[in-house]
Design a protein around this motif. Sequence first.
Motif, mmCIF file in Angstrom:
data_model
loop_
_atom_site.group_PDB
_atom_site.id
_atom_site.type_symbol
_atom_site.label_atom_id
_atom_site.label_comp_id
_atom_site.label_asym_id
_atom_site.label_seq_id
_atom_site.Cartn_x
_atom_site.Cartn_y
_atom_site.Cartn_z
ATOM 1 N N THR A 438 0.845 -1.188 0.000
ATOM 2 C CA THR A 438 0.000 0.000 0.000
ATOM 3 C C THR A 438 0.878 1.235 0.000
ATOM 4 O OG1 THR A 438 -1.754 -1.162 1.206
ATOM 5 C CG2 THR A 438 -1.825 1.246 1.220
ATOM 6 N N GLY A 439 0.707 2.048 -1.019
ATOM 7 C CA GLY A 439 1.483 3.271 -1.142
ATOM 8 C C GLY A 439 1.064 4.315 -0.129
ATOM 9 N N ARG A 440 1.808 5.398 -0.081
ATOM 10 C CA ARG A 440 1.599 6.444 0.912
ATOM 11 C C ARG A 440 1.320 7.780 0.235
ATOM 12 N NH1 ARG A 440 3.333 4.998 5.859
ATOM 13 N NH2 ARG A 440 1.799 6.584 6.467
ATOM 14 N N SER A 441 0.603 8.627 0.930
ATOM 15 C CA SER A 441 0.344 9.968 0.417
ATOM 16 C C SER A 441 1.612 10.802 0.397
ATOM 17 C CB SER A 441 -0.738 10.647 1.265
ATOM 18 O OG SER A 441 -1.960 9.960 1.152
ATOM 19 N N ASN A 442 2.482 10.547 1.351
ATOM 20 C CA ASN A 442 3.763 11.239 1.444
ATOM 21 C C ASN A 442 4.858 10.272 1.001
ATOM 22 O OD1 ASN A 442 6.207 12.421 2.245
ATOM 23 N ND2 ASN A 442 5.287 13.398 4.046
ATOM 24 N N SER A 443 5.612 10.645 -0.007
ATOM 25 C CA SER A 443 6.613 9.739 -0.547
ATOM 26 C C SER A 443 7.732 9.436 0.438
ATOM 27 C CB SER A 443 7.213 10.318 -1.836
ATOM 28 O OG SER A 443 7.840 11.566 -1.580
ATOM 29 N N ASN A 444 7.832 10.203 1.518
ATOM 30 C CA ASN A 444 8.863 9.941 2.525
ATOM 31 C C ASN A 444 8.434 8.876 3.540
ATOM 32 O OD1 ASN A 444 10.727 11.799 1.521
ATOM 33 N ND2 ASN A 444 9.741 13.486 2.606
ATOM 34 N N ASP A 445 7.163 8.515 3.528
ATOM 35 C CA ASP A 445 6.670 7.519 4.493
ATOM 36 C C ASP A 445 6.899 6.108 3.964
ATOM 37 O OD1 ASP A 445 5.833 9.453 6.252
ATOM 38 O OD2 ASP A 445 3.792 9.530 5.446
ATOM 39 N N TRP A 446 7.121 5.209 4.887
ATOM 40 C CA TRP A 446 7.362 3.822 4.499
ATOM 41 C C TRP A 446 6.087 3.157 3.999
ATOM 42 C CZ3 TRP A 446 10.945 1.706 8.961
ATOM 43 C CH2 TRP A 446 12.194 2.344 8.856
ATOM 44 N N LEU A 447 6.265 2.211 3.110
ATOM 45 C CA LEU A 447 5.155 1.474 2.526
ATOM 46 C C LEU A 447 4.661 0.400 3.499
ATOM 47 C CD1 LEU A 447 6.646 0.921 -1.053
ATOM 48 C CD2 LEU A 447 5.289 2.857 -0.217
ATOM 49 N N ARG A 448 3.381 0.078 3.368
ATOM 50 C CA ARG A 448 2.813 -1.007 4.175
ATOM 51 C C ARG A 448 2.718 -2.264 3.316
ATOM 52 N NH1 ARG A 448 -3.041 0.010 5.801
ATOM 53 N NH2 ARG A 448 -3.471 -1.071 3.826
ATOM 54 N N TYR A 449 3.207 -3.373 3.859
ATOM 55 C CA TYR A 449 3.143 -4.673 3.192
ATOM 56 C C TYR A 449 2.199 -5.581 3.968
ATOM 57 C CZ TYR A 449 6.933 -3.192 0.209
ATOM 58 O OH TYR A 449 7.676 -2.515 -0.724
ATOM 59 N N SER A 450 1.336 -6.299 3.241
ATOM 60 C CA SER A 450 0.302 -7.111 3.879
ATOM 61 C C SER A 450 0.259 -8.509 3.284
ATOM 62 C CB SER A 450 -1.077 -6.464 3.694
ATOM 63 O OG SER A 450 -1.085 -5.120 4.104
ATOM 64 N N LEU A 451 -0.056 -9.474 4.123
ATOM 65 C CA LEU A 451 -0.341 -10.833 3.689
ATOM 66 C C LEU A 451 -1.747 -11.221 4.125
ATOM 67 C CD1 LEU A 451 2.894 -12.828 4.657
ATOM 68 C CD2 LEU A 451 2.249 -12.010 2.381
ATOM 69 N N VAL A 452 -2.458 -11.918 3.244
ATOM 70 C CA VAL A 452 -3.715 -12.572 3.607
ATOM 71 C C VAL A 452 -3.476 -14.067 3.420
ATOM 72 C CG1 VAL A 452 -6.173 -12.827 3.137
ATOM 73 C CG2 VAL A 452 -5.060 -10.593 2.831
ATOM 74 N N VAL A 453 -3.651 -14.822 4.493
ATOM 75 C CA VAL A 453 -3.265 -16.235 4.499
ATOM 76 C C VAL A 453 -4.443 -17.095 4.947
ATOM 77 C CG1 VAL A 453 -1.689 -17.962 5.429
ATOM 78 C CG2 VAL A 453 -0.881 -15.614 5.002
ATOM 79 N N LEU A 454 -4.836 -18.036 4.117
ATOM 80 C CA LEU A 454 -5.801 -19.068 4.493
ATOM 81 C C LEU A 454 -5.031 -20.338 4.838
ATOM 82 C CD1 LEU A 454 -8.645 -20.458 4.618
ATOM 83 C CD2 LEU A 454 -8.348 -20.933 2.172
#
Length: 559
Positions: A438-454
């Motif tokens: 998930t990208g950020r509104s501010n390019s200096n902020d770190w990105l969020r990485y997500s997993l969905v696991v069944l």
Amino acid sequence: MRLTVFASLAVAAAPILAQQIYDVWSTTWDRSQLLTYKNLSPNPIQFKNPGAIGAADIVVNDAQTYQSILGFGASLTDSSAITLSKLKSKNSANYWKLLKYLFDATDGANSAGFSYLRIPLGASDFSTSVYSFDDVSGDTALKHFNLDKAPSSVYSVLADIRSINSGIKIHLLPWSPPGWMKDSGSMNGGKFLSKYSTTYANYLFKALQAYKNKGFNVFAIGIQNEPENSNPTYPTCIISPAQEAQIAKTLRSLMDNGGFAAVKIIGYEHNWNDAGAYPVELMNDGASAFAGVGFHCYSGAVSQQDAFHNAYPNKDILFTECSGVYGSDWWSDLKWYMDNIFIGSIEHNSRSGLMWNLALDGNGQPMLPGTNSCSPPCRPVATVNNDGSWSMNQEFYAMAQSSKATIPRDAGGPSGKRIGVSVGGSQSWALRVTAFVTGRSNSNDWLRYSLVVLNWDDYPNGSWNPTPVKTTIEFRGQQATYTFPVGITTLWWYAPNQGHSKREHVDDATLLFVNSTEATFSPSKEKTSAEASGEGEVALDDTLFSKSNGEKIQHTRFN
């Protein structure tokens, strides 16, 4: 109190410090956890130097990027709107709690954060009567067009939802043109008459204008729900690919010249089984008019989405409808939904995952009198009870787990984007996994990485024995370890942007993916876990759905 990592720290140390998993949501097979949040602070899961892999090994490759996600949600049918409006009158506090649990997309909120609604234009099988917005036969000038023929609760409930989630995407779609535009003379069943193509395009354009006049910005519009369905017991219509393309081209011109150039036209909206035929023909005839096509679950297999994607890889794929029915097994349904829709359809390039009715009563009512479209009764995402209480069904929990992984990190910011992921190890078969950035509104902020696991390892040795799977997670040369319970788990972490992600789908909120060494990371605040107000129906047989689509009543069963 959480640790905040600043750019002033040594760059070499940043990846290790960044890769910490604080936030986990779980829905387990036994319902002991239902979209239950776990805050791992002050002992987050650390990504460390790699060691031996677990029984399963998830490898995340953020250099591989795919489609951005538009959202998850359901249809606000007349019946859903009426049901919710009655709840508001009976118990306003519970009404607002339900809407917030469904639609609050605030980062870290105890909610699903649904962000996409389909709304029928005119009557469907979930209306109290049959109507269009102009039932005056032969009124080609559409002088009698009136959007207020729909229940007023459609617009009041929609306004309430938007007050909770201002980013809600509205997708309009008719179940039938007015009956006088068809050979049957009725909205129920029959075929569209080509001589009304221009009139019908103007009818749809008037609907866009009327929604705007009510203060609603529409994201997408369709020409016909399930255009190969002619069930005579509720509004349906046969429209050929050539007819749908002609209507769409006329509508596209009206929209482009009338202030609606940003609104997408979505075609087909029918089952997987014909993915390589009807929607491909539709694009052959009118590709310039359509942003993409939608798929339903009632016939065929999710992998058939690939037939369309391979023919038109630059066109959007949306998954827009599936319904469970009362009497099916809770855990079996969760597995099917994740495997086929909320992981499976996304794997096969869908940008959305939607269910059918948003809310109904405990009997799957109200329905259009005389319709045979749902047998057994269709189950909604949320059940509203006569006493003013509500409960969530399995459709909610499956969809919510994926929604949590893709909702914007920043208010008004971009949603998640699918990235590369694979599963190895001796128990790779036990996990179904998808991954997002998930990208950020501010390019200096770190990105969020997500997993969905069944984790569907419930019969490991041929007998019932739900077994957690100890799993390693590989990311950017580092490794974390987590044991996934049998059920669905969503987790996320943050990391600096390394500029891998492509700038795709720039018509949506733009993802700010740039090479940046000056990045900051602020994990979300600690949250208090809250329980949902109830569970879905407990059932014993193995039927998932049997919604009649006018071709054949489909029954999907689990092996």
